[in-house]
Design a protein around this motif. Structure first.
Motif, PDB file in Angstrom:
ATOM      1  N   MET A 188       0.812  -1.204   0.000  1.00  0.00           N
ATOM      2  CA  MET A 188       0.000   0.000   0.000  1.00  0.00           C
ATOM      3  C   MET A 188       0.851   1.262   0.000  1.00  0.00           C
ATOM      4  O   MET A 188       0.560   2.226  -0.712  1.00  0.00           O
ATOM      5  CB  MET A 188      -0.924  -0.017   1.222  1.00  0.00           C
ATOM      6  N   VAL A 189       1.952   1.245   0.780  1.00  0.00           N
ATOM      7  CA  VAL A 189       2.836   2.409   0.849  1.00  0.00           C
ATOM      8  C   VAL A 189       3.476   2.680  -0.512  1.00  0.00           C
ATOM      9  O   VAL A 189       3.603   3.832  -0.950  1.00  0.00           O
ATOM     10  CB  VAL A 189       3.911   2.202   1.934  1.00  0.00           C
ATOM     11  N   ILE A 190       3.859   1.618  -1.209  1.00  0.00           N
ATOM     12  CA  ILE A 190       4.458   1.789  -2.541  1.00  0.00           C
ATOM     13  C   ILE A 190       3.424   2.336  -3.515  1.00  0.00           C
ATOM     14  O   ILE A 190       3.726   3.227  -4.326  1.00  0.00           O
ATOM     15  CB  ILE A 190       5.037   0.448  -3.032  1.00  0.00           C
ATOM     16  N   PHE A 191       2.208   1.837  -3.444  1.00  0.00           N
ATOM     17  CA  PHE A 191       1.129   2.383  -4.279  1.00  0.00           C
ATOM     18  C   PHE A 191       0.879   3.850  -3.946  1.00  0.00           C
ATOM     19  O   PHE A 191       0.659   4.673  -4.846  1.00  0.00           O
ATOM     20  CB  PHE A 191      -0.162   1.581  -4.079  1.00  0.00           C
ATOM     21  N   LEU A 192       0.903   4.158  -2.670  1.00  0.00           N
ATOM     22  CA  LEU A 192       0.652   5.532  -2.233  1.00  0.00           C
ATOM     23  C   LEU A 192       1.712   6.472  -2.787  1.00  0.00           C
ATOM     24  O   LEU A 192       1.400   7.581  -3.249  1.00  0.00           O
ATOM     25  CB  LEU A 192       0.619   5.588  -0.708  1.00  0.00           C
ATOM     26  N   ALA A 193       2.970   6.033  -2.763  1.00  0.00           N
ATOM     27  CA  ALA A 193       4.042   6.851  -3.332  1.00  0.00           C
ATOM     28  C   ALA A 193       3.843   7.038  -4.832  1.00  0.00           C
ATOM     29  O   ALA A 193       4.088   8.120  -5.373  1.00  0.00           O
ATOM     30  CB  ALA A 193       5.395   6.201  -3.052  1.00  0.00           C
ATOM     31  N   PHE A 231       5.940  -3.711 -10.207  1.00  0.00           N
ATOM     32  CA  PHE A 231       6.930  -3.920  -9.143  1.00  0.00           C
ATOM     33  C   PHE A 231       6.315  -4.696  -7.988  1.00  0.00           C
ATOM     34  O   PHE A 231       6.899  -5.677  -7.488  1.00  0.00           O
ATOM     35  CB  PHE A 231       7.455  -2.566  -8.671  1.00  0.00           C
ATOM     36  N   ASN A 232       5.135  -4.285  -7.548  1.00  0.00           N
ATOM     37  CA  ASN A 232       4.462  -4.982  -6.454  1.00  0.00           C
ATOM     38  C   ASN A 232       4.071  -6.399  -6.848  1.00  0.00           C
ATOM     39  O   ASN A 232       4.087  -7.312  -6.019  1.00  0.00           O
ATOM     40  CB  ASN A 232       3.216  -4.204  -6.026  1.00  0.00           C
ATOM     41  N   LEU A 233       3.704  -6.585  -8.111  1.00  0.00           N
ATOM     42  CA  LEU A 233       3.336  -7.920  -8.593  1.00  0.00           C
ATOM     43  C   LEU A 233       4.521  -8.868  -8.510  1.00  0.00           C
ATOM     44  O   LEU A 233       4.391  -9.999  -8.014  1.00  0.00           O
ATOM     45  CB  LEU A 233       2.828  -7.826 -10.028  1.00  0.00           C
ATOM     46  N   VAL A 234       5.675  -8.436  -8.991  1.00  0.00           N
ATOM     47  CA  VAL A 234       6.862  -9.297  -8.978  1.00  0.00           C
ATOM     48  C   VAL A 234       7.254  -9.649  -7.549  1.00  0.00           C
ATOM     49  O   VAL A 234       7.501 -10.824  -7.224  1.00  0.00           O
ATOM     50  CB  VAL A 234       8.032  -8.611  -9.713  1.00  0.00           C
TER      51      VAL A 234
END
Length: 315
Positions: A188-193, A231-234
């Motif tokens: 979630m944090v990576i998506f938020l960024a 990125f999150n998928l991998v």
């Protein structure tokens, strides 16, 4: 005469530069030597050893005996637990990874808005990820979904009869999937960024053109966020293939091997049955599977991942 002097002077200068460069490189190698030694002894050497042991019969109690491809033949043709662990693991990956990505993105969308106290909300949402993979949380999860667990007690208040969530083969794996999805904070944090990097002018232009909210999400948010999603998928796929702690603590691989993941299967062969050679072969098969799926993800990404430097997307 002058030419010889100049040549000699040039050679001396080059020698000094070369010596200084060599000393500089030596200093650099000295500084990275702790990491280099650690990499060679704790990473590269064990990898090479495991590759060798995958072709042997090794039990930790005796010297390895070379058996060639016997471990791999046994794995693919004679071991029913290997097939079952693959089924469980692939089911876990195919269900939990998309759910985790979807849930993380939806929560990130909500937390990307500007409002009072939003920093506190983000901290509260992210906090479970700090402890989500721990043994303590796995024990708590087992207590929550047991026959006399907290979930069934809450259901009983509303007159609903509970079930043994982790003792029922039909629902045991879903409790582990739910635990994995619950640990969505880092994703979630990576998506938020990523959401913060999308230019607001795109949304403003779409609003002027009368685009609905779902059209903005589909035509602006998803394409601009596709590199982050990839990125999150991998990372999610790689992490899910290694799911071990919850399967060991919450369900112990049961009931009826319904949660017998590949990592748990490998662990039992190595440290319960002391079949280190066979476990090494299992580890290398896991590495190859994850590598092939990662390569496949990179290949497919060219059709749906958008990069600004591509001038409109990857081809």
């Amino acid at each position: 005469m002058n030419t010889k002097v100049a040549t000699t002077s040039t050679r001396r200068t080059l020698f000094r530069i070369s010596r200084k460069s060599g000393e500089s490189n030596l200093h650099g190698y000295l500084f990275i030597s702790p990491w280099l030694i650690g990499f060679l002894l704790l990473t590269l050497w064990p990898i090479a050893q495991s590759f060798y042991l995958s072709f042997t019969d090794y039990s930790l109690l005796a010297s390895p005996v070379w058996t060639g491809m016997d471990n791999y033949k046994r794995m693919f043709f004679d071991d029913a637990d290997f097939v079952q662990s693959l089924k469980v693991t692939f089911t876990f990956v195919l269900v939990s990874v998309p759910l985790k990505l979807f849930f993380s993105l939806m929560v990130a969308q909500l937390l990307s808005k500007s409002m009072k106290g939003m920093s506190l909300y983000r901290t509260m949402v992210y906090f479970p990820s700090l402890i989500g993979g721990s043994i303590a949380v796995s024990i708590l999860w087992r207590n929550m979904f047991g026959v006399d667990g907290y979930i069934n007690k809450v259901l009983a208040v509303f007159g609903i009869e509970g079930r043994g969530w982790i003792s029922d083969p039909d629902s045991a794996l879903w409790t582990l999937i739910l635990l994995n999805v619950w640990q969505f904070g880092s994703t979630m944090v990576i998506f938020l960024a990523g959401l913060k990097q999308i230019p607001q002018e795109l949304y403003e232009s779409a609003s002027v053109d009368g685009a609905a909210r779902w059209r903005k999400f589909y035509h602006i948010t998803l394409p601009m966020l596709s590199p982050v999603m990839f990125f999150n998928l991998v990372l999610g796929v790689i992490g899910s293939f290694q799911m071990f702690t919850a399967a060991l603590i919450v369900t112990r691989g049961g009931p009826m091997h319904a949660t017998y993941t590949y990592a748990l299967f490998l662990f039992e062969k190595a440290f319960k049955h002391f079949q280190m050679g066979y476990a090494s072969a299992l580890a290398w098969v896991l590495l190859l599977m994850v590598a092939l799926i990662t390569v496949l993800n990179f290949y497919v990404s060219r059709f749906w991942v958008f990069y600004e430097t591509d001038g409109g997307g990857r081809k």
